[in-house]
Design a protein around this motif. Structure first.
Motif, PDB file in Angstrom:
ATOM      1  N   PHE A 137     -62.206  -2.557  21.784  1.00  0.00           N
ATOM      2  CA  PHE A 137     -62.479  -1.485  22.736  1.00  0.00           C
ATOM      3  C   PHE A 137     -61.556  -0.282  22.558  1.00  0.00           C
ATOM      4  O   PHE A 137     -61.747   0.747  23.203  1.00  0.00           O
ATOM      5  CB  PHE A 137     -62.385  -2.024  24.164  1.00  0.00           C
ATOM      6  CG  PHE A 137     -63.548  -2.896  24.521  1.00  0.00           C
ATOM      7  CD1 PHE A 137     -64.746  -2.339  24.908  1.00  0.00           C
ATOM      8  CD2 PHE A 137     -63.455  -4.281  24.447  1.00  0.00           C
ATOM      9  CE1 PHE A 137     -65.840  -3.141  25.237  1.00  0.00           C
ATOM     10  CE2 PHE A 137     -64.537  -5.091  24.771  1.00  0.00           C
ATOM     11  CZ  PHE A 137     -65.729  -4.519  25.161  1.00  0.00           C
ATOM     12  N   GLY A 138     -60.566  -0.394  21.722  1.00  0.00           N
ATOM     13  CA  GLY A 138     -59.610   0.669  21.466  1.00  0.00           C
ATOM     14  C   GLY A 138     -58.363   0.071  20.869  1.00  0.00           C
ATOM     15  O   GLY A 138     -58.350  -1.102  20.455  1.00  0.00           O
ATOM     16  N   PHE A 139     -57.280   0.861  20.845  1.00  0.00           N
ATOM     17  CA  PHE A 139     -56.087   0.475  20.094  1.00  0.00           C
ATOM     18  C   PHE A 139     -54.836   0.689  20.921  1.00  0.00           C
ATOM     19  O   PHE A 139     -54.574   1.785  21.417  1.00  0.00           O
ATOM     20  CB  PHE A 139     -56.011   1.288  18.802  1.00  0.00           C
ATOM     21  CG  PHE A 139     -57.214   1.078  17.930  1.00  0.00           C
ATOM     22  CD1 PHE A 139     -57.274   0.013  17.059  1.00  0.00           C
ATOM     23  CD2 PHE A 139     -58.317   1.908  18.042  1.00  0.00           C
ATOM     24  CE1 PHE A 139     -58.403  -0.209  16.289  1.00  0.00           C
ATOM     25  CE2 PHE A 139     -59.455   1.705  17.275  1.00  0.00           C
ATOM     26  CZ  PHE A 139     -59.490   0.638  16.397  1.00  0.00           C
ATOM     27  N   THR A 160     -54.387  -7.061  14.865  1.00  0.00           N
ATOM     28  CA  THR A 160     -54.161  -5.837  14.098  1.00  0.00           C
ATOM     29  C   THR A 160     -55.000  -5.761  12.832  1.00  0.00           C
ATOM     30  O   THR A 160     -54.919  -4.766  12.109  1.00  0.00           O
ATOM     31  CB  THR A 160     -52.674  -5.723  13.723  1.00  0.00           C
ATOM     32  OG1 THR A 160     -52.254  -6.934  13.089  1.00  0.00           O
ATOM     33  CG2 THR A 160     -51.822  -5.497  14.973  1.00  0.00           C
ATOM     34  N   THR A 161     -55.797  -6.768  12.559  1.00  0.00           N
ATOM     35  CA  THR A 161     -56.760  -6.750  11.456  1.00  0.00           C
ATOM     36  C   THR A 161     -58.029  -7.446  11.930  1.00  0.00           C
ATOM     37  O   THR A 161     -58.020  -8.167  12.944  1.00  0.00           O
ATOM     38  CB  THR A 161     -56.239  -7.494  10.210  1.00  0.00           C
ATOM     39  OG1 THR A 161     -56.181  -8.910  10.488  1.00  0.00           O
ATOM     40  CG2 THR A 161     -54.849  -7.009   9.788  1.00  0.00           C
ATOM     41  N   VAL A 162     -59.105  -7.261  11.190  1.00  0.00           N
ATOM     42  CA  VAL A 162     -60.355  -7.924  11.559  1.00  0.00           C
ATOM     43  C   VAL A 162     -60.197  -9.437  11.475  1.00  0.00           C
ATOM     44  O   VAL A 162     -60.696 -10.178  12.336  1.00  0.00           O
ATOM     45  CB  VAL A 162     -61.512  -7.430  10.665  1.00  0.00           C
ATOM     46  CG1 VAL A 162     -62.770  -8.264  10.915  1.00  0.00           C
ATOM     47  CG2 VAL A 162     -61.807  -5.959  10.940  1.00  0.00           C
ATOM     48  N   ASP A 200     -56.658  -0.359   8.794  1.00  0.00           N
ATOM     49  CA  ASP A 200     -57.334  -1.424   9.534  1.00  0.00           C
ATOM     50  C   ASP A 200     -58.028  -0.919  10.794  1.00  0.00           C
ATOM     51  O   ASP A 200     -58.787  -1.672  11.425  1.00  0.00           O
ATOM     52  CB  ASP A 200     -56.324  -2.511   9.938  1.00  0.00           C
ATOM     53  CG  ASP A 200     -55.791  -3.281   8.752  1.00  0.00           C
ATOM     54  OD1 ASP A 200     -56.606  -3.889   8.040  1.00  0.00           O
ATOM     55  OD2 ASP A 200     -54.558  -3.260   8.538  1.00  0.00           O
ATOM     56  N   LEU A 201     -57.779   0.324  11.186  1.00  0.00           N
ATOM     57  CA  LEU A 201     -58.252   0.788  12.489  1.00  0.00           C
ATOM     58  C   LEU A 201     -59.768   0.944  12.532  1.00  0.00           C
ATOM     59  O   LEU A 201     -60.416   0.450  13.449  1.00  0.00           O
ATOM     60  CB  LEU A 201     -57.556   2.097  12.867  1.00  0.00           C
ATOM     61  CG  LEU A 201     -56.022   2.014  12.967  1.00  0.00           C
ATOM     62  CD1 LEU A 201     -55.435   3.368  13.330  1.00  0.00           C
ATOM     63  CD2 LEU A 201     -55.595   0.949  13.980  1.00  0.00           C
ATOM     64  N   ARG A 202     -60.347   1.624  11.554  1.00  0.00           N
ATOM     65  CA  ARG A 202     -61.802   1.768  11.571  1.00  0.00           C
ATOM     66  C   ARG A 202     -62.511   0.417  11.427  1.00  0.00           C
ATOM     67  O   ARG A 202     -63.490   0.159  12.157  1.00  0.00           O
ATOM     68  CB  ARG A 202     -62.271   2.745  10.498  1.00  0.00           C
ATOM     69  CG  ARG A 202     -63.775   3.033  10.564  1.00  0.00           C
ATOM     70  CD  ARG A 202     -64.222   4.006   9.486  1.00  0.00           C
ATOM     71  NE  ARG A 202     -63.768   5.362   9.741  1.00  0.00           N
ATOM     72  CZ  ARG A 202     -64.447   6.258  10.455  1.00  0.00           C
ATOM     73  NH1 ARG A 202     -65.619   5.935  11.007  1.00  0.00           N
ATOM     74  NH2 ARG A 202     -63.970   7.470  10.622  1.00  0.00           N
ATOM     75  N   GLY A 246     -57.550  -3.763  19.924  1.00  0.00           N
ATOM     76  CA  GLY A 246     -56.842  -3.837  18.659  1.00  0.00           C
ATOM     77  C   GLY A 246     -55.459  -3.223  18.797  1.00  0.00           C
ATOM     78  O   GLY A 246     -55.114  -2.630  19.825  1.00  0.00           O
ATOM     79  N   GLY A 247     -54.667  -3.362  17.730  1.00  0.00           N
ATOM     80  CA  GLY A 247     -53.322  -2.806  17.736  1.00  0.00           C
ATOM     81  C   GLY A 247     -53.154  -1.742  16.676  1.00  0.00           C
ATOM     82  O   GLY A 247     -53.694  -1.858  15.572  1.00  0.00           O
ATOM     83  N   ALA A 248     -52.391  -0.696  17.016  1.00  0.00           N
ATOM     84  CA  ALA A 248     -52.034   0.358  16.059  1.00  0.00           C
ATOM     85  C   ALA A 248     -50.548   0.245  15.760  1.00  0.00           C
ATOM     86  O   ALA A 248     -49.705   0.441  16.650  1.00  0.00           O
ATOM     87  CB  ALA A 248     -52.361   1.734  16.624  1.00  0.00           C
TER      88      ALA A 248
END
Length: 454
Positions: free
Chosen positions: A147-149, A104-106, A137-139, A128-130
């Motif tokens: 590859f997505g969230f 959920t973070t880099v 943290d998404l961008r 990644g996780g939303a």
């Protein structure tokens, strides 16, 4: 003949144009040409004669829970990727939850990549996780190559990965749409789940009643509405309710950017056959009735459902208790996904080209892996060699995932994976494995193509 270090020759090569006899030339880890079966083999090239065994592109499984690090006793990269290789899967994309920390973070992504780096028998990418509160943290995660969230619209089952309510979904999806990212969602409505009959114990009928189709249908409707409002890309994970199919078909016809997956267990197992107390069959959403399954197959055929992935979600054996209310929910099926789907497909009159479309081409397309998913010049030389008419009985002792619990135990399946190849190198043959050769893949920011981590 084009450059060739290796030529694989089969009477049944599954190409985008159809199944035909062909010779596939490989050099530098890529397919350089798909040639007539009787083409001359250049001097110095090694010839692999496959005879009547079918040559498929390596499967791309975009829904796998590896759980490593943190819950490695459930599953780890070494065991999960061996199971993948044993089943003809050459690329998997790891889900962000059930590992500690979740992706959920880099920083957490880097931890996951470091853990996987020297253990992967096949190529591995990451979702990644939303979550509530991680919009910032998404961008950065997108820029780092996820590859997505993944988001849950109902409780996930682990405290460190809470679900998004409708408002939070809108906020996260607006952020993701701003950079044209992809949101993938576990679509069950928590309000429907809260009001459904809830009774513990070993009866599968009671568990099925606790996860009604209405929970899926409502959550899919909410996801489609938000996607349409924001012109966002969304993907419905592990669809099991056929009741949602007309809504999905209408949304696609209206131009909503929605894609949908289902799983081998929904296509090959039915509620009617689940014994009471057999929680190896428990997953959320649940395995439903045979009539529901028939409609899922029809939706695959007409394109309403885009692809088939495993949702491989193992756990330790002690968590699979006889009480469906408390047992961990997850089907471990990574190694058996190709035989399971092929067994169901051939019985319904579908061919290997259909299976490749559902489990290779469309899954690769979902995540922008333009060099995966097909046997044609320029693609990675990733292959599964399959004996389609050979049958076997599933023995859990022969499975490669860490905890050998499976809903397929004792079932007879068609399709024996003879060997698996990654970039022209054999990584599995007749149950024997090479040293790990997998690469860590990320979404390339400018093209959507994969690139190897440095």
């Amino acid at each position: 003949m084009p450059d060739a270090e290796l030529v694989l020759r089969s009477r049944r090569v599954v190409t985008p144009e159809g199944v035909r006899p062909a010779a596939v030339a490989v050099a530098g880890g890529r397919i350089t040409a798909v040639l007539p079966y009787d083409a001359d083999v250049p001097p110095g090239a090694r010839l692999e004669e496959l005879g009547d065994d079918a040559l498929l592109p390596g499967l791309v499984d975009t829904h796998v829970h590896v759980n490593d690090p943190g819950r490695t006793e459930w599953e780890g990269f070494w065991t999960a990727t061996r199971a993948a290789a044993a089943g003809g899967v050459t690329t998997l994309v790891d889900m962000p939850l059930n590992s500690l920390p979740p992706t959920t973070t880099v920083d957490h992504l880097r931890t996951k990549q470091k853990t996987a780096a020297d253990k992967a028998h096949v190529d591995v990418g990451f979702w990644g996780g939303a979550l509530p509160g991680n919009v910032g943290d998404l961008r950065p995660l997108h820029d780092a190559g996820v590859f997505g969230f993944k988001a849950f619209l109902s409780p996930s089952g682990v405290d460190e990965f809470p679900h998004l309510d409708a408002s939070q979904l809108g906020v996260s999806l607006a952020e993701i749409a701003g950079f044209d990212g992809l949101l993938i969602a576990h679509a069950e409505d928590p309000h429907h789940l809260a009001t459904a009959p809830s009774r513990g114990g070993p009866r599968y009928a009671d568990f099925l009643a606790s996860r009604p189709r209405g929970a899926e249908n409502s959550a899919v409707a909410e996801l489609i509405a938000q996607a349409g409002r924001l012109d966002a890309r969304v993907h419905v994970l592990h669809l099991s309710s056929s009741d949602a199919l007309p809504l999905i078909a209408a949304a696609k016809a209206d131009g909503v950017r929605v894609t949908v997956e289902t799983c081998p267990h929904y296509l090959t197992l039915t509620a009617e056959e689940v014994p009471d107390g057999a929680s190896e069959f428990k997953c959320c959403p649940p395995i439903r009735e045979a009539a529901n399954q028939d409609l899922l197959w029809q939706a695959l055929a007409d394109g309403t459902i885009d692809c088939v992935v495993t949702d491989h979600s193992p756990c330790t054996a002690d968590l699979k208790t006889a009480d469906f209310a408390t047992a961990w929910g997850g089907i471990a099926g990574l190694q058996l996904s190709l035989p399971a789907v092929w067994t169901g497909a051939r019985a319904r009159g579908y061919g290997l080209q259909d299976v490749v479309r559902w489990m290779c081409a469309r899954t690769a397309g979902l995540v922008g892996l333009e060099h995966k998913g097909a046997i044609e010049a320029g693609r990675d030389a990733d292959f599964a060699v399959l004996a389609p008419e050979a049958a076997f009985t599933v023995d859990p002792a022969h499975l490669q995932h860490r905890n050998r619990v499976t809903a397929y135990a004792g079932k007879t399946l068609y399709g024996v994976v003879r060997s698996t190849w990654l970039r022209g190198q054999r990584v599995m043959a007749d149950g024997e494995f090479s040293a790990p050769r997998g690469q860590l893949l990320t979404r390339t920011p400018d093209s959507g193509r994969p690139r190897k981590e440095p």
